[in-house]
Write an enzyme that holds these catalytic residues in place. Structure first.
Site, PDB file in Angstrom:
ATOM      1  N   SER A   1      -0.358  13.712  11.615  1.00 39.80           N
ATOM      2  CA  SER A   1      -0.666  13.320  12.989  1.00 39.80           C
ATOM      3  C   SER A   1       0.087  14.030  14.089  1.00 39.80           C
ATOM      4  O   SER A   1      -0.200  13.796  15.258  1.00 39.80           O
ATOM      5  CB  SER A   1      -0.455  11.805  13.142  1.00 39.80           C
ATOM      6  OG  SER A   1      -1.443  11.134  12.406  1.00 39.80           O
TER       7      SER A   1
ATOM      8  N   LYS B   1       4.598   9.290  22.550  1.00 41.19           N
ATOM      9  CA  LYS B   1       3.444   8.636  21.925  1.00 41.19           C
ATOM     10  C   LYS B   1       3.602   7.122  22.013  1.00 41.19           C
ATOM     11  O   LYS B   1       4.726   6.590  21.869  1.00 41.19           O
ATOM     12  CB  LYS B   1       3.360   9.089  20.472  1.00 41.19           C
ATOM     13  CG  LYS B   1       2.111   8.620  19.724  1.00 41.19           C
ATOM     14  CD  LYS B   1       2.106   9.220  18.300  1.00 41.19           C
ATOM     15  CE  LYS B   1       0.865   8.791  17.524  1.00 41.19           C
ATOM     16  NZ  LYS B   1       0.896   9.329  16.149  1.00 41.19           N
TER      17      LYS B   1
ATOM     18  N   SER C   1      -3.257  11.610  14.849  1.00 43.44           N
ATOM     19  CA  SER C   1      -3.356  10.541  15.808  1.00 43.44           C
ATOM     20  C   SER C   1      -2.550  10.793  17.081  1.00 43.44           C
ATOM     21  O   SER C   1      -2.663  10.021  18.032  1.00 43.44           O
ATOM     22  CB  SER C   1      -2.894   9.230  15.173  1.00 43.44           C
ATOM     23  OG  SER C   1      -1.577   9.344  14.717  1.00 43.44           O
TER      24      SER C   1
END
Lengths: 479, 484
Positions: B178, B79, B154
């Protein structure tokens, strides 16, 4: 005319001389090339986290002991949020509602009187970077070396009542820091800084007036000037029917005045919150207790001992005790037991300090040891050398080292304290100076001094001056 | 079957048996990225050269008979809020659009040391603030199961890549769900470890007391392998815990006889969509058939969790994001007056709307005059929530809920309704507020064929328990990645 009293509280920031910074392992040093003692942590790069340097906690606890504080075995780090280019994370990691040390006090001497000031708290925090403004180029440069340098903040209760007291207090704090060896206290390098809080009130009142905080006070004498200016400013305001507004003001020492930085309305809201990246600071009670044994006899205790037990006057005691090196040399020399404290003090505060100042060194670096100092004074007190000669020997040793007795011998400084020898000289001088003797009999007191001088002269400086003076006095009385 | 369609533990075995090379695996994943990512948009940066270099090094080491970590040579997507030295780490924000960290995050160090092949940095909601990956500064990510739908957020990029086979494993970060929620929407597995298990050093902070990096995998076993690799104490993170973490994959067991499963009575109200409720209830029934004991529990503070979460996380975020001031790194406004103006313009232009919304909220709740009414109160509620869960966990081993009350929705559906989106976090935020571990595992599909995730939450450091429960679910319900 109403009489006003000035009430002063101080916030002293001192940089600690730990090897590394407070939240990272960067070198803690002054004066290196800009931005060379930095890392992602103290630069506040994204993703970095602070790690608390245990040495900083230890130093702060020792200061807490020295200032008679309660040590909080559970304290917390907090974030103080504000934007400024010298603050990389845009928050300072400090302590807010749960500081490391609280509720202490410090005794100090001011104008010969013993005073006591309450210490509200001591906490640890990080220093910010340094902005260097280029007036001509119109830009500012930032040096982050200082970011993360550990600070202790010492906050006093509003117990100080004059600029002189404030200065004495600051000097005592500085001495304590030097005694503990936790800060090098060089105000010119910024390693100790002071904010001053001043308010005034009518004499006899027990409520506090509105206070103003003064920043940018860069020296102890600057603090004196700032306090006196601010006190006068506030008294003038109140006397003319005005009111003191709560403000933060910036002191300009060159101009000798302060101007408003922030009013109460513009007061910064720092949005204090607990620092989530550093767990609560838990101190083992026994560990904290054990640190008490690392606290040496502190300056105020020394002053009390020097004045009450050793008979030193307060000013001299203060000067000796004020610097740990001076006090150490004094104590060591006294402990040898061969000479009097008054003479040790005189030598240290006289020739030794002059030499240190002239050569820009410090006592640790010069070649005088307690043994040698004791020997010199001992020889002086036993009449083997005159006081003047003693100082010559001291200067020689500080400059070139050597042995006390050898120098006395080489330079032929030994004085003659043989009573017969002295008597003969005095007899002869008196015989040769009947005019002076008559002057003396007619009441001219300086005739006696003249005769003494002549005796010394004729002996080539070798006659023991004290004995000569006594002999002259005696003989003149008998005539 | 293509190499990229395999699971990590399978590829690991194939490498050991020399049935393929790390280079071939790498190439196949890179090809899959080329084939799918213009549509899916899972990636921000693809690190082709680095990936090939690592794969070659692994092959070379294997050839010389070196003993390597089981995950060596396995492609992983990271990420874009996890620092990778020398590789752009943008947090999908204009503020860090061209920011290249000078250091690796602790987890990056670990995956590199194990010889994993980093194939790229994945898309996310800006600064991890969002639940749909629509708030990325660059582009939204699309759900591989149906590209009109969001992948969740996210960590939408990492979850979508795993679901699309354009990575084998993924790393995400989880502050309010997330990792788990995008895993649920994409039909893969995502776990948030117990707070303190994984070092946060190098993770760009959102809410410091909630953030944890978590593994995302196609199946429970893969996720467990990655979890073991990234766990561990780090002296650079004072909130990381000194603890020996077991080999979670080796200890996986689907025997759940006697496992006490708690169903919170407050969790199955009107806010849960019908097909989601059905999937979860079905999963619970299956658990019961296999010998689990189902108990109804109560979490009285359930109605306050979302509010408490948004107040606390926004407060911490407002402080953590203050460092982005245009002075030292990142975006700086083009035109400005003095220093305050530069900061204001930089932050005004550099941050997206959702980030600004959270910063304003966080600043407000910490400001004097409001601190007591909001932040202080939220912290007290946090204590109540923790107590409710620790009480419940005395009677049950695992607490079950949907990962999200709604399944994946169409891109743009919630775009103007931020607080409505916030309320969908109701089941996931509890794990962050309490610091407890939680995993999302697929447990069926909704009426549109989109995956539904079952969330399993356990006691502190009881990752093995929740993983085993997830493993059992995977075996029972099957689906795309069931182990045969």
């Amino acid at each position: 005319m109403k009489k006003y009293e000035t009430v002063i509280g101080l916030e002293v920031h001192a940089e600690l001389n730990t090897r590394s910074k407070i939240y990272c392992s960067c070198k803690n040093a002054f004066g290196d090339e800009p931005n060379t003692n930095v890392c992602p942590v103290c630069m506040g790069m994204p993703g970095t986290l602070p790690v608390l340097n245990e040495k900083v906690v230890e130093y702060a606890v020792r200061m807490g002991h020295a200032l008679n504080c309660k040590i909080n075995c559970n304290s917390r780090m907090a974030r103080k949020n504000y934007f400024y280019p010298d603050l990389p994370k845009a928050f300072q990691i400090t302590q807010a509602d749960m500081p490391l040390c609280e509720d202490g006090w410090l005794e100090f001497f001011s104008d010969g009187e013993l005073k006591k000031t309450g210490i509200e708290r001591i906490h640890i925090e990080e220093d910010a970077g340094k902005l260097i403004h280029h007036a001509q180029a119109g830009d500012s440069l930032i040096d982050y070396n200082r970011c993360g340098v550990p600070l202790i903040e010492i906050v006093t209760r509003p117990d100080l009542r004059s600029s002189a007291e404030a200065k004495s207090f600051l000097e005592m704090i500085r001495s304590v820091l030097l005694y503990l060896g936790i800060s090098d206290c060089k105000m010119q390098e910024g390693s100790v800084r002071c904010d001053v809080n001043v308010s005034v009130r009518e004499e006899g009142s027990d409520t506090l007036g509105t206070r103003c905080e003064m920043k940018n006070v860069n020296s102890f004498s600057g603090a004196v000037r700032a306090i006196e200016y601010e006190s006068a400013r506030q008294i003038k305001l109140l006397s003319s029917g005005g009111a003191v507004a709560q403000e933060t003001r910036r002191w300009d020492d060159a101009k000798g005045m302060s101007h408003v930085m922030r009013s109460k309305e513009d007061a910064q809201d720092y949005r204090y919150c607990t620092e989530p990246d550093i767990p609560p600071v838990k101190i083992d009670r026994q560990w904290a207790e054990n640190l008490k044994s690392t606290i040496p006899e502190l300056p105020c205790e020394k002053i009390k001992r020097y004045t009450s037990l050793l008979g030193l006057p307060e000013t001299e005691a203060g000067l000796i005790a004020g610097e740990p090196e001076r006090a150490a040399l004094f104590d060591e020399t006294y402990d040898i037991g061969d000479c009097t404290p008054k003479n040790i003090a005189n030598m240290i505060l006289g020739n030794i300090m002059k030499y240190v100042n002239d050569t820009g060194t410090c006592i640790a670096e010069i070649k005088i040891s307690a043994e040698k100092l004791s020997d010199i004074i001992n020889r002086m007190e036993n009449g083997i050398i005159s006081n003047l000669s003693g100082r010559k020997v001291l200067d020689e040793i500080m400059k070139n080292g050597g042995s006390v007795d050898e120098i006395i011998k080489e330079k032929g400084l030994a004085q003659n304290s043989d009573p017969e020898y002295i008597e003969n000289i005095v007899k002869n001088i008196i015989l040769e100076n009947q005019k002076s003797v008559n002057d003396y009999k007619r009441g001219k007191k300086n005739a006696e001094g003249y005769l003494v001088g002549q005796c010394i002269k004729v002996s080539g400086g070798k006659a023991n001056p004290g004995m000569v003076a006594e002999a002259v006095k005696k003989m003149l009385k008998e005539i | 079957m293509r190499l990229c369609e395999n699971r990590a533990f399978e590829l690991s075995e194939m490498l050991r048996r020399k049935q393929c090379s790390a280079g071939e695996i790498c190439e196949d994943v890179l090809n899959k990225i080329k084939e799918t990512d213009s549509k899916i948009g899972a990636y921000v940066t693809v690190t082709e050269e680095l990936a090939r270099k690592n794969a070659a090094a692994v092959d070379s080491a294997l050839a010389s008979g070196e003993e390597l970590h089981p995950l060596a040579g396995i492609p992983i997507a990271v990420k874009d809020n996890i620092s990778t030295k020398g590789i752009k780490t943008t947090c999908c924000s204009k503020m860090l659009e061209n920011y290249i960290p000078p250091f690796n995050a602790a987890v990056t160090e670990k995956i590199c040391a194990a010889g994993m092949t980093i194939v790229g940095k994945t898309n996310m909601d800006e600064f991890a603030m969002g639940s749909s990956t629509e708030k990325s500064f660059f582009h939204p990510t699309r759900n591989p199961n149906n590209t009109d739908y969001v992948p969740g957020g996210s960590s939408g990029g990492s979850a979508a890549a795993a679901a699309a086979d354009s990575t084998i494993l993924g790393l995400g970060s989880d502050t309010g769900g997330s990792v788990r929620q995008p895993a649920a929407y994409c039909g893969v597995v995502g776990l948030k470890p117990t707070y303190g298990s994984v070092s946060r050093y190098g993770l760009v902070a959102f809410a410091s007391s909630f953030d944890q990096i978590g593994p995302i995998g196609k199946c429970v076993r893969d996720t467990a392998m990655l979890l073991s690799l990234i766990c561990g104490h780090d002296k650079r993170d004072s909130t990381s815990v000194k603890r020996n973490h077991p080999d979670y994959a080796a200890a996986l067991s689907d025997d759940i006889k006697g496992l006490r499963i708690g169903i919170p009575s407050e969790y199955f109200g009107d806010n849960v969509e019908d097909s989601v409720r059905m999937c979860v209830i079905n999963a619970v029934k299956e658990y019961e058939k296999k010998g689990a004991v189902i108990k109804e529990i109560s979490i009285p503070s359930a109605e306050y969790v979302v509010s408490a979460y948004y107040i606390i996380s926004s407060a911490e975020a407002s402080s953590n994001l203050s460092r982005f001031d245009g002075v030292k790194y990142g975006f700086r406004a083009g035109e400005y007056g003095g220093i305050s103006d530069m900061t204001a313009k930089t932050r005004g232009e550099g941050f997206g709307e959702e980030v600004k919304r959270r910063i304003l909220l966080g600043t407000f709740v910490l400001s004097s005059g409001y601190y007591e009414a909001y932040y202080s109160r939220a912290k007290k509620i946090q204590n109540l929530i923790c107590r409710d869960f620790s009480d419940a966990l005395e009677d049950v081993d695992v607490i079950v809920s949907p990962a999200s009350p709604v399944p994946a929705y169409k891109i743009g559906e919630y775009i103007d309704q931020p607080t409505k989106m916030y309320r969908n976090d109701i089941f996931t935020v509890t794990a962050n507020i309490t610091g407890l571990p939680a995993v999302s595992v697929p447990c069926g599909t909704d009426r549109n064929g989109l995956p539904v995730g079952l969330q399993l939450m356990g006691g502190r450091f009881c990752e093995q328990t929740v993983l085993n429960a997830a493993y059992a679910c995977e075996k029972i319900i099957g689906g795309k990645y069931e182990e045969i």
